[in-house]
Motif scaffolding. Structure first.
Motif, PDB file in Angstrom:
ATOM      1  N   ARG A  28       9.366   2.696   4.290  1.00  0.00           N
ATOM      2  CA  ARG A  28       8.553   1.973   4.173  1.00  0.00           C
ATOM      3  C   ARG A  28       8.325   1.824   5.434  1.00  0.00           C
ATOM      4  NH1 ARG A  28       8.743  -1.420  -0.245  1.00  0.00           N
ATOM      5  NH2 ARG A  28       9.933  -0.823  -2.096  1.00  0.00           N
ATOM      6  N   MET A  29       7.042   0.678   5.593  1.00  0.00           N
ATOM      7  CA  MET A  29       6.731   0.295   7.396  1.00  0.00           C
ATOM      8  C   MET A  29       5.760  -1.253   6.377  1.00  0.00           C
ATOM      9  SD  MET A  29       3.605   1.217   9.939  1.00  0.00           S
ATOM     10  CE  MET A  29       5.049   3.200  10.240  1.00  0.00           C
ATOM     11  N   PRO A  30       6.697  -2.029   7.684  1.00  0.00           N
ATOM     12  CA  PRO A  30       5.283  -3.180   7.630  1.00  0.00           C
ATOM     13  C   PRO A  30       4.716  -3.491   7.647  1.00  0.00           C
ATOM     14  CG  PRO A  30       7.768  -3.794   8.834  1.00  0.00           C
ATOM     15  CD  PRO A  30       7.391  -2.081   8.607  1.00  0.00           C
ATOM     16  N   LEU A  31       3.553  -4.596   7.979  1.00  0.00           N
ATOM     17  CA  LEU A  31       2.191  -4.116   8.726  1.00  0.00           C
ATOM     18  C   LEU A  31       1.842  -6.131   8.525  1.00  0.00           C
ATOM     19  CD1 LEU A  31      -0.112  -1.816   5.944  1.00  0.00           C
ATOM     20  CD2 LEU A  31       1.409  -1.417   8.008  1.00  0.00           C
ATOM     21  N   ALA A  32       1.142  -6.061   9.972  1.00  0.00           N
ATOM     22  CA  ALA A  32       0.632  -7.008  10.233  1.00  0.00           C
ATOM     23  C   ALA A  32      -0.794  -7.140  10.569  1.00  0.00           C
ATOM     24  CB  ALA A  32       1.889  -7.450  11.924  1.00  0.00           C
ATOM     25  N   THR A  79       0.304  -5.467   3.284  1.00  0.00           N
ATOM     26  CA  THR A  79       1.842  -6.087   3.768  1.00  0.00           C
ATOM     27  C   THR A  79       2.978  -5.364   4.548  1.00  0.00           C
ATOM     28  OG1 THR A  79       2.614  -7.478   1.948  1.00  0.00           O
ATOM     29  CG2 THR A  79       0.777  -9.036   3.320  1.00  0.00           C
ATOM     30  N   GLU A  80       2.838  -4.212   3.711  1.00  0.00           N
ATOM     31  CA  GLU A  80       3.718  -3.376   3.847  1.00  0.00           C
ATOM     32  C   GLU A  80       3.441  -2.211   3.505  1.00  0.00           C
ATOM     33  OE1 GLU A  80       7.845  -2.725   1.911  1.00  0.00           O
ATOM     34  OE2 GLU A  80       6.923  -3.811  -0.106  1.00  0.00           O
ATOM     35  N   VAL A  81       2.979  -0.971   3.605  1.00  0.00           N
ATOM     36  CA  VAL A  81       3.499   0.723   3.423  1.00  0.00           C
ATOM     37  C   VAL A  81       4.708   1.487   3.260  1.00  0.00           C
ATOM     38  CG1 VAL A  81       3.032   1.235   5.495  1.00  0.00           C
ATOM     39  CG2 VAL A  81       1.384   2.970   3.741  1.00  0.00           C
ATOM     40  N   THR A  82       3.818   2.226   1.935  1.00  0.00           N
ATOM     41  CA  THR A  82       5.649   3.088   1.325  1.00  0.00           C
ATOM     42  C   THR A  82       5.173   3.910   1.261  1.00  0.00           C
ATOM     43  OG1 THR A  82       4.651   2.676  -0.563  1.00  0.00           O
ATOM     44  CG2 THR A  82       6.608   1.564   0.696  1.00  0.00           C
ATOM     45  N   LEU A  83       5.958   5.505   1.736  1.00  0.00           N
ATOM     46  CA  LEU A  83       5.079   6.808   1.246  1.00  0.00           C
ATOM     47  C   LEU A  83       6.551   7.428   0.610  1.00  0.00           C
ATOM     48  CD1 LEU A  83       6.675   9.168   3.692  1.00  0.00           C
ATOM     49  CD2 LEU A  83       5.001   7.737   5.406  1.00  0.00           C
ATOM     50  N   GLY A 105       0.689  -1.272  -0.040  1.00  0.00           N
ATOM     51  CA  GLY A 105      -0.292   0.048   0.272  1.00  0.00           C
ATOM     52  C   GLY A 105       0.749   1.004  -0.275  1.00  0.00           C
ATOM     53  N   GLU A 106       0.150   2.736  -0.297  1.00  0.00           N
ATOM     54  CA  GLU A 106       0.964   3.387  -0.070  1.00  0.00           C
ATOM     55  C   GLU A 106       0.277   4.478   0.494  1.00  0.00           C
ATOM     56  OE1 GLU A 106       2.947   6.849  -3.311  1.00  0.00           O
ATOM     57  OE2 GLU A 106       1.909   4.977  -4.103  1.00  0.00           O
ATOM     58  N   LEU A 107       0.800   5.580   1.442  1.00  0.00           N
ATOM     59  CA  LEU A 107       0.202   6.468   1.828  1.00  0.00           C
ATOM     60  C   LEU A 107       0.466   7.829   0.808  1.00  0.00           C
ATOM     61  CD1 LEU A 107      -1.303   9.011   4.136  1.00  0.00           C
ATOM     62  CD2 LEU A 107       0.965   8.202   5.654  1.00  0.00           C
ATOM     63  N   LEU A 116      13.625   4.800   6.660  1.00  0.00           N
ATOM     64  CA  LEU A 116      13.981   4.875   5.786  1.00  0.00           C
ATOM     65  C   LEU A 116      14.217   3.804   4.437  1.00  0.00           C
ATOM     66  CD1 LEU A 116      14.898   8.313   4.035  1.00  0.00           C
ATOM     67  CD2 LEU A 116      16.876   7.754   4.903  1.00  0.00           C
ATOM     68  N   ASP A 117      13.759   4.515   3.106  1.00  0.00           N
ATOM     69  CA  ASP A 117      14.808   3.244   2.723  1.00  0.00           C
ATOM     70  C   ASP A 117      15.358   3.572   1.577  1.00  0.00           C
ATOM     71  OD1 ASP A 117      14.670   1.344   0.468  1.00  0.00           O
ATOM     72  OD2 ASP A 117      12.631   1.501   0.017  1.00  0.00           O
ATOM     73  N   GLU A 118      16.604   3.335   1.864  1.00  0.00           N
ATOM     74  CA  GLU A 118      17.786   4.199   1.359  1.00  0.00           C
ATOM     75  C   GLU A 118      17.831   3.904   0.311  1.00  0.00           C
ATOM     76  OE1 GLU A 118      20.619   5.715   3.342  1.00  0.00           O
ATOM     77  OE2 GLU A 118      19.260   5.132   5.057  1.00  0.00           O
ATOM     78  N   GLY A 119      18.326   4.709  -0.544  1.00  0.00           N
ATOM     79  CA  GLY A 119      18.799   4.775  -1.829  1.00  0.00           C
ATOM     80  C   GLY A 119      17.710   4.870  -2.766  1.00  0.00           C
ATOM     81  N   ALA A 120      16.609   5.428  -1.913  1.00  0.00           N
ATOM     82  CA  ALA A 120      14.962   5.492  -2.700  1.00  0.00           C
ATOM     83  C   ALA A 120      15.033   6.889  -3.116  1.00  0.00           C
ATOM     84  CB  ALA A 120      13.701   5.001  -2.334  1.00  0.00           C
ATOM     85  N   VAL A 121      15.154   7.130  -4.229  1.00  0.00           N
ATOM     86  CA  VAL A 121      14.800   8.347  -4.154  1.00  0.00           C
ATOM     87  C   VAL A 121      14.350   9.298  -5.579  1.00  0.00           C
ATOM     88  CG1 VAL A 121      15.736  11.004  -4.703  1.00  0.00           C
ATOM     89  CG2 VAL A 121      17.051   9.162  -2.599  1.00  0.00           C
TER      90      VAL A 121
END
Length: 145
Positions: free
Chosen positions: A137-141, A92-96, A58-60, A116-121
């Motif tokens: 990123r954040m894992p979701l459970a 199961t995870e979310v990014t923004l 998912g994405e915020l 922080l998702d290192e290198g994702a720019v």
């Protein structure tokens, strides 16, 4: 955000854009209202990133709050409402993506559990200005994060 970018913004264009966004079945938007006034919103859905793992990521898309309400828990309330949507949709995870220079926003996201998702720019270009964004990123459970 550079003044030239802010000066180039149009209320009418944003209104039309958000009318379209709110009609999309692939997004969910939660709003914060105080005394009948819209003071913030959070919008989530399926990640738009090319490296996302559908349908698990998912994405915020956005979380905005009127500065008059910073530090009062409204940002956390909006995030928690958006998080419930993501969990209900079984991501199961979310990014923004956030502007690299947005220290306040980045601090908030780190406090609620994003990393922080290192290198994702990526670099947005607006009104001749280059605006670097970084991904978190954040894992979701099930049942919580």
């Amino acid at each position: 955000m550079p003044d030239a970018v802010l000066d180039g913004l149009s209320v009418g264009a944003f209104e039309a854009r958000w009318r379209g966004i709110l009609r999309q079945a692939t997004r969910s938007t939660r709003v914060g209202v105080v005394d009948g006034e819209l003071v913030g919103f959070a919008s989530v859905g399926t990640s738009r990133d090319a490296d996302a793992v559908p349908p698990r990521t998912g994405e915020l898309y956005a979380l905005y709050l009127d500065p008059r309400f910073w530090g009062r828990g409204m940002g956390c309330a909006l995030w928690n409402a958006a998080l419930q949507v993501l969990l209900a949709d079984e991501f199961t995870e979310v990014t923004l993506w956030v502007l690299e220079a947005n220290a306040r926003g980045r601090d908030f996201y780190e406090r609620v559990g994003f990393q922080l998702d290192e290198g994702a720019v990526k670099v947005l270009e607006r009104e001749g200005a280059e605006l670097p964004e970084v991904r978190y990123r954040m894992p979701l459970a099930p049942g919580g994060t």
